[in-house]
Scaffold this active site. Structure first.
Site, PDB file in Angstrom:
ATOM      1  CD  GLU A 117       8.457  -5.050  19.739  1.00 57.00           C
ATOM      2  OE1 GLU A 117       7.396  -4.828  20.325  1.00 57.00           O
ATOM      3  OE2 GLU A 117       8.679  -4.626  18.587  1.00 57.00           O
ATOM      4  CG  HIS A 230       0.190 -10.433  15.548  1.00 50.86           C
ATOM      5  ND1 HIS A 230       0.089 -11.254  16.635  1.00 50.86           N
ATOM      6  CD2 HIS A 230       1.202  -9.572  15.815  1.00 50.86           C
ATOM      7  CE1 HIS A 230       0.990 -10.897  17.537  1.00 50.86           C
ATOM      8  NE2 HIS A 230       1.684  -9.875  17.067  1.00 50.86           N
ATOM      9  NE  ARG A 277       4.764  -9.653  14.677  1.00 49.03           N
ATOM     10  CZ  ARG A 277       4.636  -8.361  14.664  1.00 49.03           C
ATOM     11  NH1 ARG A 277       4.249  -7.749  13.576  1.00 49.03           N
ATOM     12  NH2 ARG A 277       4.899  -7.655  15.722  1.00 49.03           N
ATOM     13  CG  HIS A 338      -0.553  -7.103  12.719  1.00 51.87           C
ATOM     14  ND1 HIS A 338      -1.263  -6.303  13.589  1.00 51.87           N
ATOM     15  CD2 HIS A 338       0.771  -6.859  12.985  1.00 51.87           C
ATOM     16  CE1 HIS A 338      -0.415  -5.621  14.346  1.00 51.87           C
ATOM     17  NE2 HIS A 338       0.806  -5.930  13.992  1.00 51.87           N
ATOM     18  NE  ARG A 373       5.081  -4.622  10.745  1.00 45.71           N
ATOM     19  CZ  ARG A 373       4.566  -4.257  11.929  1.00 45.71           C
ATOM     20  NH1 ARG A 373       4.890  -3.096  12.449  1.00 45.71           N
ATOM     21  NH2 ARG A 373       3.734  -5.036  12.572  1.00 45.71           N
TER      22      ARG A 373
HETATM   23  C1  LIG Z   1      -2.799  -3.351  16.808  1.00 49.51           C
HETATM   24  C2  LIG Z   1      -1.598  -2.800  16.093  1.00 49.51           C
HETATM   25  C3  LIG Z   1      -0.361  -2.750  16.738  1.00 49.51           C
HETATM   26  C4  LIG Z   1       0.758  -2.231  16.074  1.00 49.51           C
HETATM   27  N1  LIG Z   1       1.950  -2.132  16.745  1.00 49.51           N
HETATM   28  C5  LIG Z   1       3.002  -1.527  16.137  1.00 49.51           C
HETATM   29  C6  LIG Z   1       4.210  -1.282  16.845  1.00 49.51           C
HETATM   30  O1  LIG Z   1       4.332  -1.591  18.024  1.00 49.51           O
HETATM   31  N2  LIG Z   1       5.235  -0.673  16.184  1.00 49.51           N
HETATM   32  C7  LIG Z   1       5.149  -0.295  14.869  1.00 49.51           C
HETATM   33  O2  LIG Z   1       6.112   0.240  14.316  1.00 49.51           O
HETATM   34  N3  LIG Z   1       3.996  -0.500  14.186  1.00 49.51           N
HETATM   35  C8  LIG Z   1       2.933  -1.084  14.783  1.00 49.51           C
HETATM   36  N4  LIG Z   1       1.768  -1.265  14.082  1.00 49.51           N
HETATM   37  C9  LIG Z   1       1.678  -0.768  12.702  1.00 49.51           C
HETATM   38  C10 LIG Z   1       1.601   0.762  12.710  1.00 49.51           C
HETATM   39  O3  LIG Z   1       0.790   1.170  13.783  1.00 49.51           O
HETATM   40  C11 LIG Z   1       1.014   1.296  11.409  1.00 49.51           C
HETATM   41  O4  LIG Z   1       1.635   0.708  10.316  1.00 49.51           O
HETATM   42  C12 LIG Z   1       1.214   2.805  11.299  1.00 49.51           C
HETATM   43  O5  LIG Z   1       0.796   3.439  12.487  1.00 49.51           O
HETATM   44  C13 LIG Z   1       0.427   3.344  10.119  1.00 49.51           C
HETATM   45  O6  LIG Z   1       0.416   4.751  10.180  1.00 49.51           O
HETATM   46  P1  LIG Z   1      -0.291   5.550   9.010  1.00 49.51           P
HETATM   47  O7  LIG Z   1      -0.159   6.994   9.361  1.00 49.51           O
HETATM   48  O8  LIG Z   1       0.216   5.089   7.710  1.00 49.51           O
HETATM   49  O9  LIG Z   1      -1.835   5.078   9.059  1.00 49.51           O
HETATM   50  P2  LIG Z   1      -2.942   5.299  10.170  1.00 49.51           P
HETATM   51  O10 LIG Z   1      -2.349   5.641  11.470  1.00 49.51           O
HETATM   52  O11 LIG Z   1      -3.859   4.143  10.116  1.00 49.51           O
HETATM   53  O12 LIG Z   1      -3.724   6.602   9.647  1.00 49.51           O
HETATM   54  C14 LIG Z   1      -4.517   6.564   8.489  1.00 49.51           C
HETATM   55  C15 LIG Z   1      -5.279   7.871   8.364  1.00 49.51           C
HETATM   56  O13 LIG Z   1      -5.901   7.935   7.074  1.00 49.51           O
HETATM   57  C16 LIG Z   1      -7.214   8.430   7.221  1.00 49.51           C
HETATM   58  N5  LIG Z   1      -8.006   8.016   6.053  1.00 49.51           N
HETATM   59  C17 LIG Z   1      -8.130   6.779   5.508  1.00 49.51           C
HETATM   60  N6  LIG Z   1      -8.922   6.829   4.419  1.00 49.51           N
HETATM   61  C18 LIG Z   1      -9.309   8.114   4.273  1.00 49.51           C
HETATM   62  C19 LIG Z   1     -10.145   8.799   3.345  1.00 49.51           C
HETATM   63  N7  LIG Z   1     -10.755   8.169   2.317  1.00 49.51           N
HETATM   64  N8  LIG Z   1     -10.351  10.133   3.499  1.00 49.51           N
HETATM   65  C20 LIG Z   1      -9.763  10.793   4.539  1.00 49.51           C
HETATM   66  N9  LIG Z   1      -8.953  10.195   5.436  1.00 49.51           N
HETATM   67  C21 LIG Z   1      -8.730   8.877   5.303  1.00 49.51           C
HETATM   68  C22 LIG Z   1      -7.669   7.851   8.541  1.00 49.51           C
HETATM   69  O14 LIG Z   1      -8.803   8.521   9.028  1.00 49.51           O
HETATM   70  C23 LIG Z   1      -6.402   8.053   9.365  1.00 49.51           C
HETATM   71  O15 LIG Z   1      -6.374   9.372   9.854  1.00 49.51           O
HETATM   72  C24 LIG Z   1       0.646  -1.777  14.729  1.00 49.51           C
HETATM   73  C25 LIG Z   1      -0.595  -1.830  14.094  1.00 49.51           C
HETATM   74  C26 LIG Z   1      -1.716  -2.337  14.753  1.00 49.51           C
HETATM   75  C27 LIG Z   1      -3.019  -2.370  14.041  1.00 49.51           C
END
Ligand SMILES: Cc1cc2nc3c(=O)[nH]c(=O)nc-3n(C[C@H](O)[C@H](O)[C@H](O)COP(=O)(O)OP(=O)(O)OC[C@H]3O[C@@H](n4cnc5c(N)ncnc54)[C@H](O)[C@@H]3O)c2cc1C
Length: 486
Positions: A117, A230, A277, A338, A373
């Site tokens: 990538e 993005h 990006r 993004h 990032r």
């Molecule tokens: C379209 C897209 C493509 C991406 N592609 C990549 C990739 O290819 N590779 C990569 O490394 N990263 C990628 N990313 C970034 C990556 O996906 C995220 O940074 C990462 O998955 C975040 O994980 P997380 O567990 O921190 O948050 P999330 O997976 O968003 O989980 C957040 C959790 O918190 C909960 N929550 C929020 N507020 C509350 C509340 N008040 N009470 C209870 N629960 C709550 C939600 O319900 C959820 O369960 C991408 C992101 C997007 C949007």
């Protein structure tokens, strides 16, 4: 919805990659409550397309090369200590995912098909076709369900949190029901802040709740204005959530075209469509100022249709549902919010400055990314530092007193819903004033208006519902982002 008890050793707010992985690494002797605001599959983790970066059994690669690529992307402002941890501990966490049953694509020799990538000098991205995040989350949730000490409660929102002598009390909302749970340790894993913008690739849960909770608890919030935009989100003018069209499509030769259907990247960067990006996003905005139009297109029609369909099955099908055949016509795109590089400031064990308060995943600021990032480093960051949080808690929890004290939240008896339009205005303020190129002329005005909206939200009680909770979080994040720009 799960039936909840009053006391847990650990409450994890968020069941995306970071929250689930933390739960899986806590000792089985600890009672853990794992919460998701809506269904657990609605989160940014489930949307990740490209993959997860890491050096694992890769003879032509090494962790110093991975670190170096991350430093270049981050403009050499990365935290050296957490970056070293990220790249050197990647192998054990990717191996752990495989042990959990997560399937990464393999090549014809049976080895993992590591992909390349933008910004990576080696093929080091482990992926599951173009839907890696969904596959990782599937594997993690399946493992979480096997743990008798972990209760997963979906559709459960943490609205307020309070420090107590024995840890924390959290106010929860399940539908219209409110309750309080107490815990010794609180882990915030609430994901990003995309929904502070009009247009974002982020899922509907990304309203920055964890960042607001941490701020209210007195944790340090750092670099919230470091936001990645993005360049090629599908420009669906009717929806807030913009479907991401992966960088890999440009990697395979797609052209960017302006409103006159001309290629324009040569005006801005010698690397043309393959520039990083942030450079491409800047170029699109500059070109939009030049032409006076926001119409931009991604065009891969000159490539073999069969190859395009095979390489991007998910993107192809999603675009087809929107009425566009990627192989036959240019697709409308525009930059959008993004990813968040900043967040709740933590140390190398995901600890905040508040005793027993941890943060991991996209809501946390470990400093690994620096100011930008590198692609596919965020799932990795979510895993490495959520595991380290769990390991740290395991050490401290050995001396825990079994006592829990319940904090008293000021009652909210209001029945009047928060005034309509506040959230729309907040999103507009950020979109217009702090997008790819900040609007330096009007940023102060925007900040003052956000301050007024915060006061309006705080001046009296409003009906406690999701709209109110999310408006508070969005306003706090908008305020903290703009404040850093003054
Ligand atoms: C379209 C897209 C493509 C991406 N592609 C990549 C990739 O290819 N590779 C990569 O490394 N990263 C990628 N990313 C970034 C990556 O996906 C995220 O940074 C990462 O998955 C975040 O994980 P997380 O567990 O921190 O948050 P999330 O997976 O968003 O989980 C957040 C959790 O918190 C909960 N929550 C929020 N507020 C509350 C509340 N008040 N009470 C209870 N629960 C709550 C939600 O319900 C959820 O369960 C991408 C992101 C997007 C949007």
């Amino acid at each position: 919805m799960a039936t909840l008890e009053s006391n847990y050793d650990v409450v994890i707010v968020g069941a995306g990659a970071a929250g689930c992985y933390a739960a899986l690494h806590l000792p089985p002797t600890l009672r853990v409550l794992l919460l998701s605001k809506q269904e657990a599959t609605l989160c940014n983790s489930a949307l990740a397309q490209g993959g997860i970066a890491g050096v694992w059994n890769s003879p032509n690669d090494n962790t110093e090369l991975h670190a170096n690529d991350t430093r270049i992307a981050g403009a050499f402002t990365n935290n050296p200590k957490t970056l070293h941890i990220l790249v050197t501990e990647a192998a054990r966490d990717i191996e752990q995912l495989v042990a959990y049953g997560v399937e990464f694509d393999k090549d014809e020799t049976g080895d993992y098909d590591r992909t390349l990538e933008g910004g990576h000098c080696r093929r080091r991205i482990f992926h599951h076709r173009d839907s890696t995040g969904a596959e990782i989350l599937r594997g993690l949730l399946a493992q979480v369900q096997l743990l008798p000490n972990v209760t997963l409660s979906e559709h459960t929102v943490v609205s307020r949190a309070m420090k107590t002598e024995t840890g924390f009390s959290c106010e929860l909302m399940q539908g219209v029901e409110c309750s309080v749970v107490n815990c010794h340790f609180l882990i915030l894993a609430t994901g990003g802040i995309g929904r502070v913008y009009e247009h974002t690739t982020n899922s509907a849960i990304a309203t920055g709740d964890g960042i607001r909770l941490a701020y209210e608890l007195g944790a340090r919030i750092k670099n919230l204005s470091l936001i990645q935009f993005h360049p090629t989100a599908f420009n669906n003018k009717h929806s807030r959530e913009c479907f991401l069209i992966s960088e890999a499509v440009r990697g395979e030769g797609a052209y960017l075209r302006n409103c006159h259907m001309e290629r324009f990247m040569h005006r801005y960067d010698d690397r043309l469509e393959l520039a990083p990006r942030d450079v491409v996003s800047h170029a699109i905005i500059r070109e939009s100022q030049r032409t006076g139009s926001k119409d931009f297109w991604l065009d891969i029609t000159h490539k073999d249709p069969e190859e395009v369909r095979n390489r991007f099955p998910n993107i192809y099908t999603k675009l087809l549902k929107q009425g566009y055949d990627l192989t036959k016509e240019p697709v409308p795109i525009y930059p959008c919010q993004h990813y968040l590089m900043g967040g709740i400031h933590v140390n190398a064990n995901a600890q905040t400055r508040i005793d027993r308060l941890y943060a991991c995943g996209e809501c946390a600021h470990t400093g690994v990314h620096g100011s930008n990032r590198l692609a596919s480093n965020s799932l990795l960051e979510a895993l490495v530092f959520s595991r380290r949080a769990a390991e740290e808690i395991a050490k401290i929890a050995e001396d825990l007193s079994p006592k829990f004290i319940e904090g008293q939240f000021p009652p909210i008896t209001a029945t009047e819903p928060i005034p309509h339009g506040i959230r729309t205005e907040l999103r507009k303020l950020l979109q217009e004033n702090y997008f790819v190129i900040p609007n330096t002329e009007h940023i102060h005005e925007a900040y003052e208006r956000v301050t007024e909206l915060i006061q309006l939200i705080a001046c009296e009680d409003w009906l406690m519902n999701l709209d109110y909770i999310e408006a508070k979080s969005q306003a706090t994040c908008a305020y903290l982002i703009l404040e850093e720009q003054l």
